[in-house]
Scaffold this motif. Structure first.
Motif, PDB file in Angstrom:
ATOM      1  N   TRP A  43      51.139  35.554  32.313  1.00  0.00           N
ATOM      2  CA  TRP A  43      51.818  34.865  33.414  1.00  0.00           C
ATOM      3  C   TRP A  43      50.810  34.257  34.392  1.00  0.00           C
ATOM      4  N   GLN A  44      49.661  34.888  34.541  1.00  0.00           N
ATOM      5  CA  GLN A  44      48.661  34.380  35.475  1.00  0.00           C
ATOM      6  C   GLN A  44      48.161  32.995  35.065  1.00  0.00           C
ATOM      7  N   ASP A  45      48.269  32.650  33.781  1.00  0.00           N
ATOM      8  CA  ASP A  45      47.819  31.348  33.293  1.00  0.00           C
ATOM      9  C   ASP A  45      48.871  30.260  33.444  1.00  0.00           C
ATOM     10  N   ASP A  46      50.101  30.621  33.795  1.00  0.00           N
ATOM     11  CA  ASP A  46      51.206  29.671  33.915  1.00  0.00           C
ATOM     12  C   ASP A  46      51.111  28.974  35.271  1.00  0.00           C
ATOM     13  N   LYS A  47      50.972  27.669  35.260  1.00  0.00           N
ATOM     14  CA  LYS A  47      50.772  26.908  36.495  1.00  0.00           C
ATOM     15  C   LYS A  47      52.067  26.375  37.104  1.00  0.00           C
ATOM     16  N   ALA A  48      53.233  26.672  36.501  1.00  0.00           N
ATOM     17  CA  ALA A  48      54.516  26.205  37.050  1.00  0.00           C
ATOM     18  C   ALA A  48      54.738  26.814  38.422  1.00  0.00           C
TER      19      ALA A  48
END
Length: 137
Positions: A43-48
């Motif tokens: 989730w930390q990589d999700d930029k939304a």
């Protein structure tokens, strides 16, 4: 009462060779495979900018939501650029079953994997009721 706090993983039993199905997901959806043959989606990589969430729901036995698939499940994948991904998929001769559609919480499209599982692709955004007019689906 103790309770579920999230989805910890998704596991798909292939109708053929699991590694071939995993390779399809890596090639066409950009899911990076790790040494163990699966992927870890952080989730930390999700930029939304939507606050991060996972939807879980069930449907009645006579629902056509998953059609044309006959599978009893559908996985929704968060994507960072739906239009770009749809272009890549079409360039690879992968049919877009439906979409893109714009809704209050983002844009959606649907494809099928090579084993006949319907896949929902979602480019999330912060909820905004004004984003979609009643005739804009």
């Amino acid at each position: 009462m103790a309770k579920v706090t999230g989805i910890g993983g998704v596991f798909i039993k292939s109708t053929g060779k699991g590694s071939a199905l995993a390779e399809w997901y890596q090639t066409h959806l950009g899911i990076t495979l790790e040494d163990f043959g699966g992927a870890v989606l952080n989730w930390q990589d999700d930029k939304a900018n939507d606050g991060g969430l996972t939807v879980w729901t069930t449907t009645d036995h006579n629902s056509d939501w998953f059609a044309p698939s006959t599978s009893s499940f559908m996985i929704n994948y968060r994507v960072d650029d739906l239009d770009g991904l749809l272009t890549q998929l079409r360039d690879a001769d992968i049919q877009v079953v439906a979409g893109p559609e714009r809704h209050e919480n983002g844009a959606f499209a649907w494809i099928m994997d090579p084993e006949g599982n319907k896949i929902e692709l979602w480019e999330p955004c912060l909820w905004n009721d004004a984003r979609v007019k009643p005739d804009d689906t």
